[in-house]
Motif scaffolding. Structure first.
Motif, PDB file in Angstrom:
ATOM      1  N   TYR A 112      -8.298   4.646   8.577  1.00  0.00           N
ATOM      2  CA  TYR A 112      -8.252   5.547   7.414  1.00  0.00           C
ATOM      3  C   TYR A 112      -7.703   4.811   6.195  1.00  0.00           C
ATOM      4  O   TYR A 112      -8.217   4.961   5.082  1.00  0.00           O
ATOM      5  N   VAL A 147      -3.193   5.015  -1.143  1.00  0.00           N
ATOM      6  CA  VAL A 147      -3.946   5.849  -0.202  1.00  0.00           C
ATOM      7  C   VAL A 147      -3.496   7.289  -0.385  1.00  0.00           C
ATOM      8  O   VAL A 147      -2.292   7.578  -0.366  1.00  0.00           O
ATOM      9  N   ALA A 194     -10.341   2.416   4.868  1.00  0.00           N
ATOM     10  CA  ALA A 194     -11.495   3.090   4.263  1.00  0.00           C
ATOM     11  C   ALA A 194     -11.150   3.816   2.968  1.00  0.00           C
ATOM     12  O   ALA A 194     -12.025   4.041   2.123  1.00  0.00           O
ATOM     13  N   ASN A 195      -9.877   4.187   2.800  1.00  0.00           N
ATOM     14  CA  ASN A 195      -9.528   5.051   1.672  1.00  0.00           C
ATOM     15  C   ASN A 195      -8.583   4.433   0.645  1.00  0.00           C
ATOM     16  O   ASN A 195      -8.293   5.064  -0.369  1.00  0.00           O
ATOM     17  N   GLU A 196      -8.085   3.219   0.902  1.00  0.00           N
ATOM     18  CA  GLU A 196      -7.175   2.626  -0.079  1.00  0.00           C
ATOM     19  C   GLU A 196      -7.953   2.204  -1.326  1.00  0.00           C
ATOM     20  O   GLU A 196      -9.084   1.744  -1.254  1.00  0.00           O
ATOM     21  N   GLN A 197      -7.323   2.407  -2.476  1.00  0.00           N
ATOM     22  CA  GLN A 197      -7.921   2.075  -3.768  1.00  0.00           C
ATOM     23  C   GLN A 197      -6.943   1.229  -4.558  1.00  0.00           C
ATOM     24  O   GLN A 197      -5.729   1.336  -4.366  1.00  0.00           O
ATOM     25  N   GLY A 236      -1.091  14.435   0.873  1.00  0.00           N
ATOM     26  CA  GLY A 236      -2.278  15.088   0.335  1.00  0.00           C
ATOM     27  C   GLY A 236      -1.967  16.241  -0.592  1.00  0.00           C
ATOM     28  O   GLY A 236      -2.708  16.517  -1.531  1.00  0.00           O
ATOM     29  N   PRO A 271      -5.496  13.346   3.312  1.00  0.00           N
ATOM     30  CA  PRO A 271      -6.159  14.652   3.150  1.00  0.00           C
ATOM     31  C   PRO A 271      -5.134  15.774   3.208  1.00  0.00           C
ATOM     32  O   PRO A 271      -4.149  15.699   3.949  1.00  0.00           O
ATOM     33  N   THR A 280       0.865  -1.184   0.000  1.00  0.00           N
ATOM     34  CA  THR A 280       0.000   0.000   0.000  1.00  0.00           C
ATOM     35  C   THR A 280       0.898   1.229   0.000  1.00  0.00           C
ATOM     36  O   THR A 280       1.703   1.421   0.921  1.00  0.00           O
ATOM     37  N   PHE A 304      -7.360   4.581  -8.619  1.00  0.00           N
ATOM     38  CA  PHE A 304      -6.601   5.756  -8.206  1.00  0.00           C
ATOM     39  C   PHE A 304      -6.150   6.570  -9.413  1.00  0.00           C
ATOM     40  O   PHE A 304      -6.290   7.799  -9.444  1.00  0.00           O
ATOM     41  N   ARG A 350      -9.189   8.299 -11.008  1.00  0.00           N
ATOM     42  CA  ARG A 350      -9.667   9.422 -10.192  1.00  0.00           C
ATOM     43  C   ARG A 350      -8.716  10.604 -10.273  1.00  0.00           C
ATOM     44  O   ARG A 350      -9.128  11.760 -10.354  1.00  0.00           O
TER      45      ARG A 350
END
Length: 659
Positions: A361, A338, A364-367, A313, A341, A308, A372, A375
């Motif tokens: 976090y 990930v 919940a936020n890893e893609q 941010g 923010p 990961t 990724f 996006r």
């Protein structure tokens, strides 16, 4: 070098299941143990450990060996280091022979560099904790600015180098360390004008870099000045004990947690790693501010196939760092991303959150890398078809790096859904890119699958007796293929006998005896040194034990040369070409016995090899004749005549064997 008696004791004591079980979860299956291979990514276990034979073998990637070679491969140890590790585990005293002067000098130099780095790490840490300057400048930076606890500072061995430009070098010389090693480790720099030493890291906080075994191989130094003309970070140069492309900062402290959590978190800098550890998230490593390298990815791949990557941010370099994702994919690893923010980075985020919050976090936020990229890049491409086409090309480039065809097909489907594009176009583009970069054709996999299915569905056909076992070697086989085939016969069947028809007489033969007599007739040795070592090891044991006695496999499986060991495992664990069909036996179709196979295969393999070598010698001598004075040609011509006569004799014999 470790004496042979001690090596034999180490191999005798080594329990391969215990040793490999420290790194891989083994499950018993009959008399053997199985696991997913630690050397390549797989879902179905193909890694087999045989306690009876003392060997391991992966039938997926082909790696194999014994307990010692496993440690060499998995832990990046040298052969002596692996032997010593096993010896230490079983309480065996290691005796070593006297090294050559060159070997001794090189080992001494490496150990001197390690010793100096160890001293320097303690020196910097002591200066941080005990000297006024270290406490007022360095400790206040770590505690107040970075929020590090004393326990964390001690765990990572953080320190401070005196502001006086030559104090560390002077103290090292006074402690008995040599100038040459201060220069070779990069701790000191020699002034050109007078040859005196100055400290590379003066007036900087120090981050020691540990290798996978925990030894200090390098240092990173951060200045606390605001002067823009001074580099923020100063790092140790490449040396005999340090290569930055092969080291990951924090891996020594993270490897256990990585195995427990089954994934690694990759961040950018020293403080990112340290703050994450302090927050309780320990499966974290860093590429130490340098671009990610293939060696670093492979090093990490020994502990997990799941990575990961955490991006800042407000990182302006995300687009450039996407190259690292493609490199991870190319090594067959799974990568998720990930994005923190704004304006957080891993260091600040870890300091302001608990371990549970950081982990939540990430979950919940890893893609996955595809979502990724889409996006991230779609923001720039929105409403612009040209940019969208470029984005699709970028995503296809990443998918093409994935070596596993099933994973590629899944991501192609997902890319088609995200980008609303025909899947067949993506398949074509991925195939084209793989063809350009690796020579891999997508259609080859389909053809192989279809062929395998046709063979499986077709009714069994009786095979001709002369092709059941000996289809691997023919007249055009390479020297390497023939050497391997002869060694296979020797290792698997050397003690066995067969009858060979010589004219009208059936002659009883022994496999090893035939091989050695045929090779000795022309004083031939194998070109591949690995095969030659097996040949000579077998010959020595064969002479000692006598004709018809089986030579124990451990002489090859525990050979002091790891390459010979691995090759022997590969040959001894490979399947024979032919498995008799019970259906054929029920239909009273003749099934060739092992003795019949040997009667055809052994003479054919050795004769083909002799023919190949003699042809090569003839060409070599013919080339030497060109431009040679006539008076010097006579010996070569006589040698050529003898070789040509031997060639004719072998050709007649080979014709009889093939027919």
């Amino acid at each position: 070098m470790i004496d042979r008696e001690t090596v034999d004791r180490i191999y005798a004591a080594a329990n391969i299941v215990d040793i490999i079980g420290d790194f891989v979860t083994l499950r018993r299956k009959g008399v053997n143990y199985t696991a997913c291979c630690p050397f390549h990514n797989e879902k179905t276990p193909s890694f087999i450990v045989s306690p009876a034979k003392g060997v391991y073998k992966c039938f997926g990637c082909g790696k194999g060996g014994n307990a010692v070679t496993f440690l060499m491969e998995h832990e990046s140890m040298t052969y002596p280091e692996a032997l010593k590790a096993v010896a230490k585990r079983y309480g065996i005293e290691v005796k070593e022979r006297e090294l050559t002067p060159e070997e001794e000098r090189r080992n001494d130099d490496r150990e001197s560099m390690f010793a100096l780095n160890g001293w320097a790490a303690s020196y910097f840490a002591d200066y941080l904790h005990r000297e006024g300057e270290g406490m007022s400048v360095g400790m206040s930076y770590f505690r107040q600015t970075r929020g590090m606890t004393d326990a964390t500072i001690r765990k990572f061995g953080l320190g401070f180098c005196p502001a006086k430009g030559d104090r560390m070098s002077h103290d090292a010389l006074a402690a008995g360390y040599k100038k040459e090693f201060l220069l070779s480790t990069g701790l000191s720099i020699e002034r050109e004008y007078d040859g005196t030493l100055r400290d590379r890291f003066y007036d900087r906080v120090i981050f020691p870099v540990h290798n996978i075994s925990g030894r200090v191989v390098a240092f990173g130094g951060r200045t606390l000045r605001t002067d823009k003309h001074v580099a923020k970070y100063q790092n140790s140069p490449e040396s005999e004990i340090y290569s930055k492309k092969r080291e990951l900062y924090g891996l020594y402290f993270a490897k256990k947690a990585i195995q427990q959590h089954e994934y690694a978190i990759l961040v950018e800098g020293y403080t990112d790693v340290i703050s994450m550890h302090q927050a309780g998230v320990e499966n974290v490593v860093s590429s130490s501010g340098t671009s990610l390298t293939t060696d670093q990815i492979r090093l990490l791949g020994r502990f997990t196939k799941n990575i990961t990557v955490i991006y800042d941010g407000d990182s302006a370099g995300i687009h450039a760092s996407l190259r690292g994702i493609d490199m991870i994919l190319r090594e067959g690893m799974n990568v998720r991303v990930v994005l923190l923010p704004e304006p957080e980075d891993p260091d600040s985020f870890a300091r302001s959150h608990t371990a549970a919050e950081v982990q939540e976090y990430i979950r919940a936020n890893e893609q996955d890398f595809l979502a990724f990229k889409a996006r991230l890049l779609l923001r720039d491409a929105e409403g612009d078809p040209i940019r969208k086409a470029a984005l699709i090309g970028d995503m296809v480039q990443s998918i093409a790096q994935i070596p596993d065809p099933i994973q590629r097909s899944v991501y192609i489907k997902e890319c088609g859904r995200i980008m609303d594009i025909d899947e067949r176009i993506l398949i074509s583009e991925v195939a084209r890119k793989r063809l350009a970069s690796t020579g891999d054709r997508e259609t080859d996999e389909f053809v192989r699958r279809q062929t395998a299915r046709q063979i499986a569905e077709a009714p069994p056909q009786p095979a001709r007796p002369d092709t059941q076992f000996v289809g691997r070697i023919e007249v055009g086989s390479s020297v390497e293929a023939l050497e391997r085939e002869i060694v296979k016969y020797l290792l698997k069947h050397g003690h066995e006998g067969f009858e060979f028809k010589e004219g009208r007489t059936m002659v009883a033969c022994n496999v090893a005896e035939v091989i050695f007599s045929e090779l000795d007739a022309d004083r031939l040795t194998f070109r591949d040194p690995r095969f030659n070592k097996i040949l000579e090891t077998y010959r020595a044991q064969w002479r000692q034990l006598g004709v018809g006695t089986e030579v124990p496999a451990h002489h090859f499986l525990n050979h002091p040369d790891p390459e010979v060991c691995n090759l022997s495992v590969d040959i001894l664990t490979s399947d024979d070409n032919y498995v008799p069909s019970q259906l054929w036996q029920r239909k009273e179709v003749h099934v060739e016995s092992t003795a019949e196979m040997l009667a055809v295969g052994v003479p054919k393999a050795v004769t083909l090899y002799r023919s190949k070598i003699i042809e090569g010698l003839i060409k070599e001598l013919q080339g030497q004749l060109d431009g040679l004075p006539e008076e010097e040609q006579t010996p070569l011509i006589q040698r050529l005549a003898a070789l040509n006569q031997a060639k004719v004799t072998i050709a007649h014999k080979l014709q009889r064997l093939i027919l």
